[in-house]
Design an enzyme around this catalytic site. Structure first.
Site, PDB file in Angstrom:
ATOM      1  CG  MET A 117      39.097  41.634 -33.832  1.00 54.20           C
ATOM      2  SD  MET A 117      40.682  40.809 -34.123  1.00 54.20           S
ATOM      3  CE  MET A 117      41.214  41.620 -35.615  1.00 54.20           C
ATOM      4  CG  LEU A 118      32.742  41.133 -30.879  1.00 56.90           C
ATOM      5  CD1 LEU A 118      33.234  40.752 -29.472  1.00 56.90           C
ATOM      6  CD2 LEU A 118      31.395  41.827 -30.792  1.00 56.90           C
ATOM      7  CE  LYS A 121      40.063  30.680 -25.851  1.00 50.29           C
ATOM      8  NZ  LYS A 121      41.280  31.417 -25.429  1.00 50.29           N
ATOM      9  N   GLY A 147      41.063  30.267 -34.288  1.00 52.25           N
ATOM     10  CA  GLY A 147      42.049  30.949 -35.103  1.00 52.25           C
ATOM     11  C   GLY A 147      41.493  32.070 -35.951  1.00 52.25           C
ATOM     12  CD  GLU A 167      40.626  53.999 -30.396  1.00 53.63           C
ATOM     13  OE1 GLU A 167      39.890  54.567 -29.566  1.00 53.63           O
ATOM     14  OE2 GLU A 167      40.332  53.887 -31.599  1.00 53.63           O
TER      15      GLU A 167
END
Length: 408
Positions: free
Chosen positions: A229-230, A237, A239, A264
């Site tokens: 997840m990027l 910041k 949400g 993972e």
């Protein structure tokens, strides 16, 4: 020839000199406020994360905000190759970065790059829209619209786009690698910001992405595992990560063939966010009520969390400990002591299992001296257990504070 010790000023930290920009319009090219730097560079420039051979180096990596076409540029005042009688060669920065990029996906000519920017208005999100989130900033009364999409198809335009998108992971996720997009079990979730131009047109800018691997589970089930997840730095910041994860959860929780959802190798920051999201969702379940939770961890919690939220037992236990801390009066000695003992019991389970295994071997007349010597003595174990607990509570307390804000 210059001595090596005299060339320190020609060594640059990649973390300082490399800058990124997400370009929405030509005016963004000279807007320094939009620049952000990488969190790491060892996957590009080696463990030292340094670039040799330039004085006052600046490396610019621009992406068009929607389709993510890439522009690479290097500026400097002086190059070590040009010093009198120099036999040293400066690092080839463009070539080093380009090695990690998909073939033919970047420009070194600004005019060519700007041609792709002129076509940015035709870019549309890939996939099926799952959710929309409006972030309101009370300081300037500004609303920002974020949309999340799901993609699981193998169309060439999307795969080329995603190959450019995942180039960010080498700079922002440690030990990351590109995924095999030819594997049909990968699912892609993308987040975009929907924004209005000065002309009143709605356009889309990429915010981040998550990949999920849908493992097969006998006989006809799947176990989705969140892999990467990027959320890009300009959108952190806000949400977005929380909404991202909640949307993915909702997508899989509605599918009957999903057994549970795992993650993972989560980073500490991701695990905290995950536990916050899970705890907030579990607060609506009967078995996690404030009265029930004081009775201890139960199978009802595991079953209910799996049935409605697809949580696995290990994560369910963490959520239980977080929520029990939320409902614990830490200034009430009995209440707080009960909580600490409950967490320490879980932390100490592995140690007691090792002791139990040793005793079984001893009853079988097997020499266990080498095994016992590998275990800490009782005093050391008590001290380590206390240290482990302090770290756990500190981590949990950060989640609890967010939950309390949510409750208000």
């Amino acid at each position: 020839m210059a001595q090596l010790q005299d060339l320190e000023e020609y060594i640059s930290s990649a973390l300082d000199v490399v800058e990124f920009k997400l370009i929405r319009s030509k005016s963004d090219l000279d807007n320094d406020a939009l620049a952000f730097h990488p969190l790491m560079a060892h996957q590009i420039f080696g463990d030292a994360e340094s670039i040799f051979g330039y004085l006052d180096l600046k490396v610019r990596i621009f992406y068009t905000a929607g389709p993510l076409h890439i522009y690479l540029d290097v500026k400097y005042e002086e190059k070590v190759d040009d010093l009198p009688n120099s036999v040293l060669k400066a690092d080839n920065v463009i070539a080093t970065i380009a090695e990690k990029l998909p073939d033919g996906c970047y420009f070194v000519n600004m005019d060519e790059f700007l041609k792709t920017l002129d076509k940015a208005d035709i870019f549309k999100p890939f996939g099926e829209k799952l959710a929309e989130h409006v972030h309101f900033n009370p300081n300037n009364n500004e609303e920002r619209i974020f949309e999340i999409y799901h993609c699981n198809y193998r169309q060439t335009p999307f795969l080329k786009f995603f190959s450019r998108l995942q180039t960010f992971v080498l700079w922002f996720i440690d030990a990351a690698s590109y995924i095999d997009v030819d594997d049909a079990q990968w699912a892609f979730f993308l987040c975009y910001e929907k924004y209005k131009t000065d002309n009143g047109d709605w356009l889309y800018a990429v915010v981040g992405y998550t990949t999920v691997y849908e493992y097969y589970a006998y006989p006809q089930h799947i176990r989705p595992r969140v892999s990467q997840m990027l959320v890009l730095p300009p959108f952190q910041k806000l949400g977005v990560g929380t909404i991202f994860l909640e949307t993915i959860y909702k997508y899989y929780q509605n599918q009957k063939n999903v057994l549970d959802i795992t993650v993972e190798d989560p980073s500490d920051d991701f695990q905290r966010m995950r536990s916050f999201v899970d705890a907030r969702l579990c607060m609506s379940l009967k078995s996690f009520g404030s009265n029930e939770i004081k009775k201890g961890f139960t199978k009802n919690m595991i079953n209910e969390a799996k049935q409605f939220l697809k949580l696995n037992p290990r994560q369910c236990r963490k959520v239980y400990e977080v929520l029990r801390l939320l409902y614990t009066h830490i200034h009430d000695k009995a209440d707080y002591t009960g909580y600490r003992l409950e967490v320490k019991k879980r932390l100490n389970a592995t140690y007691h299992k090792q002791l139990s295994d040793i005793k079984k071997l001893e009853r079988a007349k097997i020499d266990t001296q080498w095994l016992r010597s590998s275990l800490p003595n009782l005093k050391d174990r008590v001290e380590r257990l206390h240290e482990e607990y302090i770290l756990v509570e500190k981590n949990y307390m950060q989640i609890v504070e967010k939950l309390r804000l949510f409750q208000k």
